[in-house]
Design an enzyme around this catalytic site. Sequence first.
Site, PDB file in Angstrom:
ATOM      1  N   ASP A   1      -2.706  -6.614   7.213  1.00 12.15           N
ATOM      2  CA  ASP A   1      -3.510  -6.146   8.353  1.00 12.15           C
ATOM      3  C   ASP A   1      -4.592  -7.178   8.660  1.00 12.15           C
ATOM      4  O   ASP A   1      -5.291  -7.634   7.749  1.00 12.15           O
ATOM      5  CB  ASP A   1      -4.226  -4.814   8.021  1.00 12.15           C
ATOM      6  CG  ASP A   1      -3.257  -3.638   7.970  1.00 12.15           C
ATOM      7  OD1 ASP A   1      -2.110  -3.776   8.434  1.00 12.15           O
ATOM      8  OD2 ASP A   1      -3.665  -2.574   7.461  1.00 12.15           O
TER       9      ASP A   1
ATOM     10  N   ASP B   1      -0.955  -3.238   0.654  1.00 10.26           N
ATOM     11  CA  ASP B   1      -0.947  -4.250   1.710  1.00 10.26           C
ATOM     12  C   ASP B   1      -2.073  -5.244   1.415  1.00 10.26           C
ATOM     13  O   ASP B   1      -2.750  -5.119   0.393  1.00 10.26           O
ATOM     14  CB  ASP B   1      -1.146  -3.594   3.093  1.00 10.26           C
ATOM     15  CG  ASP B   1      -2.534  -2.976   3.259  1.00 10.26           C
ATOM     16  OD1 ASP B   1      -3.339  -3.008   2.306  1.00 10.26           O
ATOM     17  OD2 ASP B   1      -2.829  -2.455   4.349  1.00 10.26           O
TER      18      ASP B   1
ATOM     19  N   ASP C   1      -5.484  -6.832   3.361  1.00  6.34           N
ATOM     20  CA  ASP C   1      -6.339  -6.648   4.547  1.00  6.34           C
ATOM     21  C   ASP C   1      -7.291  -7.832   4.709  1.00  6.34           C
ATOM     22  O   ASP C   1      -7.931  -8.252   3.749  1.00  6.34           O
ATOM     23  CB  ASP C   1      -7.181  -5.374   4.382  1.00  6.34           C
ATOM     24  CG  ASP C   1      -6.334  -4.163   4.031  1.00  6.34           C
ATOM     25  OD1 ASP C   1      -5.652  -3.652   4.912  1.00  6.34           O
ATOM     26  OD2 ASP C   1      -6.356  -3.751   2.847  1.00  6.34           O
TER      27      ASP C   1
HETATM   28  N1  DCT Z   1      -9.889   1.578   6.980  1.00  2.88           N
HETATM   29  C1  DCT Z   1     -10.656   1.970   8.051  1.00  2.88           C
HETATM   30  N2  DCT Z   1     -10.090   2.645   9.071  1.00  2.88           N
HETATM   31  C2  DCT Z   1      -8.779   2.933   9.027  1.00  2.88           C
HETATM   32  C3  DCT Z   1      -7.980   2.511   7.964  1.00  2.88           C
HETATM   33  C4  DCT Z   1      -8.567   1.821   6.940  1.00  2.88           C
HETATM   34  O1  DCT Z   1     -11.843   1.719   8.077  1.00  2.88           O
HETATM   35  N3  DCT Z   1      -8.253   3.644  10.006  1.00  2.88           N
HETATM   36  C5  DCT Z   1     -10.529   0.900   5.880  1.00  2.88           C
HETATM   37  C6  DCT Z   1     -10.717   1.774   4.668  1.00  2.88           C
HETATM   38  C7  DCT Z   1     -10.067   1.055   3.549  1.00  2.88           C
HETATM   39  C8  DCT Z   1      -9.664  -0.282   4.112  1.00  2.88           C
HETATM   40  O2  DCT Z   1      -9.750  -0.188   5.504  1.00  2.88           O
HETATM   41  C9  DCT Z   1      -8.312  -0.735   3.702  1.00  2.88           C
HETATM   42  O3  DCT Z   1      -7.352   0.293   3.927  1.00  2.88           O
HETATM   43  P1  DCT Z   1      -6.073   0.392   2.999  1.00  2.88           P
HETATM   44  O4  DCT Z   1      -5.341  -0.910   2.978  1.00  2.88           O
HETATM   45  O5  DCT Z   1      -5.303   1.581   3.427  1.00  2.88           O
HETATM   46  O6  DCT Z   1      -6.708   0.735   1.594  1.00  2.88           O
HETATM   47  P2  DCT Z   1      -6.941  -0.152   0.320  1.00  2.88           P
HETATM   48  O7  DCT Z   1      -8.180   0.353  -0.272  1.00  2.88           O
HETATM   49  O8  DCT Z   1      -6.864  -1.593   0.653  1.00  2.88           O
HETATM   50  O9  DCT Z   1      -5.736   0.278  -0.603  1.00  2.88           O
HETATM   51  P3  DCT Z   1      -4.392  -0.513  -0.932  1.00  2.88           P
HETATM   52  O10 DCT Z   1      -4.728  -1.320  -2.119  1.00  2.88           O
HETATM   53  O11 DCT Z   1      -3.381   0.544  -1.220  1.00  2.88           O
HETATM   54  O12 DCT Z   1      -4.031  -1.327   0.253  1.00  2.88           O
HETATM   55 MG    MG Z   2      -5.199  -2.462   1.604  1.00  9.24          MG
END
Ligand code: DCT
Ligand code: MG
Length: 399
Positions: A323, A233, A235
């Site tokens: 997100d 995704d 962020d």
């Molecule tokens: N995070 C957080 N609390 C959550 C979920 C996520 O603090 N409940 C933080 C930790 C990592 C960051 O947000 C982004 O989450 P992801 O998108 O799931 O991870 P990513 O490292 O961006 O991995 P991806 O490349 O797969 O999106």
């Molecule tokens: Mg991510």
Amino acid sequence: MHVLDISWFTDSMREGRPVAVETRHLIQVRKKYIEKLATVSQYACQRRTTTENNNKIFTDAFEVLVEIYEFNEIEGPCLAFRRAASVLKSLPWAVQCLGDTHNLPCLGEHTKAIMEEILQYGRSFEVEKILSDERYQTLKLFTSVFGVGPKTAEKWYRRGLRSFSEILADRSIRLNRMQQSGFQHYGDISRAVSKAEALALRNIIDEAVHAITPDAVLALTGGFRRGKEFGHDVDFIVTTTEMGKEEGLLPRIIDKLTKEGILLYCDYQASTFDISKLPSRRFEAMDHFAKCFLILRLEDSQVGGGLHIAEGDIRGWRAVRVDLVSPPMDRYAFALLGWSGSRQFERDLRRFARMERHMLLDNHALYDKTKKEFLAATTEKDIFAHLGLEYIEPWQRNA
Ligand code: DCT
Ligand code: MG
């Protein structure tokens, strides 16, 4: 003379000087020095982990074990394999034999047994058995749908369901809105998002927030901030420099994206952030800032180099998971650090704070339990400094 410099030794040999005693001593010193150089911390926040993984053959295997323990809700080994994978990811070299690991933390007997199998046969039989197991395969498939967690997946598995078509044909199953969108956009969402697509989305969000307020602050976080080429995704943190003005920002962005016709799905969660309720006890829980989980429509023409889509896909657009999280500006540094990940890096930052500093860290704040006070921070560097940690750049947080 530097203890790693051995020219004195070869010179002495050539000149026939008696060096035995001095040599033994210096060899000991050198050995200790090398060992010290090689000391790897048990905490991911004291290691520098880039996206280059020299031990993928082991960490891929560990990640399968993490998944199965997660499905089975067995926490101890799950955590152990997460930590082991993270340690190996931080090494600038590939493990060639078990002897290479003798200085490394977080590698237990089970971990080493798996590594030994891989070193000897190029694969782990325990992992292969899991990969070919029907329950594992089904839970993995079901949880790959946006909105389906391990509990729902297990429930469907126990009902005897094994495929998407069986789920969709089952009249007794009521999918929630998130799951409906998950199935509707499955092909796109399960396909990795490229960096070019993430940057295109940043332009779209940037334009939207700045049309709403000129003092908007936008940061790309998550894996792309850590330098990853692909992610599941994209962020972002969005806020305003003026405190309080961020309230209502997300609904206005959502409204704008709707009018642009690119909002395919939206789950908005209003802020439940209450400073008087800090420090929070539930560290693994989601933070309390306003946030939204979106699926956006991205056009081919918006992406430099084009969309990351399958060959033969002629739609000219794809769906992407995005997100957005919106903390008030005085919480920005904590939110940025928390949302930059990786998850393992965050877990270990919190564990380090608690175990080594008697402090509580989460996405909202840092609390010093000894002094009984909150420690303010405007940058991530401030937070590392409060924790007495060397600063780790985002691209070194791929733990
Ligand atoms: N995070 C957080 N609390 C959550 C979920 C996520 O603090 N409940 C933080 C930790 C990592 C960051 O947000 C982004 O989450 P992801 O998108 O799931 O991870 P990513 O490292 O961006 O991995 P991806 O490349 O797969 O999106
Ligand atoms: Mg991510």
